[in-house]
Design an enzyme around this catalytic site. Sequence first.
Site, PDB file in Angstrom:
ATOM      1  CD  GLU A   9      -0.409  -1.531  -1.943  1.00  0.00           C
ATOM      2  OE1 GLU A   9       0.839  -1.512  -1.977  1.00  0.00           O
ATOM      3  OE2 GLU A   9      -1.057  -1.605  -0.884  1.00  0.00           O
ATOM      4  CG  HIS A 150       0.952  -3.965   2.046  1.00  0.00           C
ATOM      5  ND1 HIS A 150       1.170  -2.719   2.571  1.00  0.00           N
ATOM      6  CD2 HIS A 150       1.605  -4.838   2.866  1.00  0.00           C
ATOM      7  CE1 HIS A 150       1.942  -2.823   3.659  1.00  0.00           C
ATOM      8  NE2 HIS A 150       2.214  -4.112   3.838  1.00  0.00           N
ATOM      9  CG  ASP A 155      -3.545  -2.134   3.122  1.00  0.00           C
ATOM     10  OD1 ASP A 155      -3.961  -3.213   3.584  1.00  0.00           O
ATOM     11  OD2 ASP A 155      -2.377  -1.966   2.731  1.00  0.00           O
TER      12      ASP A 155
END
Length: 236
Positions: A9, A150, A155
Amino acid sequence: MREIVFDTETTGLSFAGGDRLVEIGCVEMVNRVDTGRTFHAYFHPERSMPAEAQAVHGLSDAFLSDKPLFAAGVAALLDFIGDAPLVAHNAGFDFSFLNGELQRCGRDPVCRTRMVDTLQIARTRHPGAKHSLDALCSRYGIDRSHRVLHGALLDAQLLAQVYVELNGGRQIGLGLLAETAPVAIAATTVHAAPTPRPPRVFSVPPAELAAHAAFMARVKEPVWYQGRPGGAAASG
């Protein structure tokens, strides 16, 4: 074979444009099986978090304010990934941030020959379909109900399941031959011939053997004797 499925991220879309990595999640797989070993870390980006990026992953300036810099956690990260292939969805994006952060703190970048891009695999296997992580989870029946925002580790865990399905599903691990270690010959790696697993031996109770012999004695002109000398009268 050991592989690392990972996700990142960030504060935006371009490391070269000033964006930074703020979270990384890694999942270890051996022979396409999740071992349960993971690596997960948050990093202070040394810049503010744009509202549009925060809307995607929920990581605010306040949350990241006490997190370490990437340089402080890089040794542990590199120790975890080792020299394994690195699997990511749209891997070029994740590699650009990972390598950007590595070079920024004086480390060697990860060679792109280690990159495995599940997005490209999905496009090859399912041309014309949707190839987002959400779409692939839906296609393969992978539960993502807990994925509200997210998150790098979440993920990566979902992607690990998708990666298995993209490569044929769980049946890929149902081999009948024992694995053998590779034998190095000069610059070429050659795998030794697989060794068949030893047969399992079952004992048959005497009563069952007698019942079988009595049944076979009643069989007239058995097909397994046809064509042999003596025909149905042959024995042995």
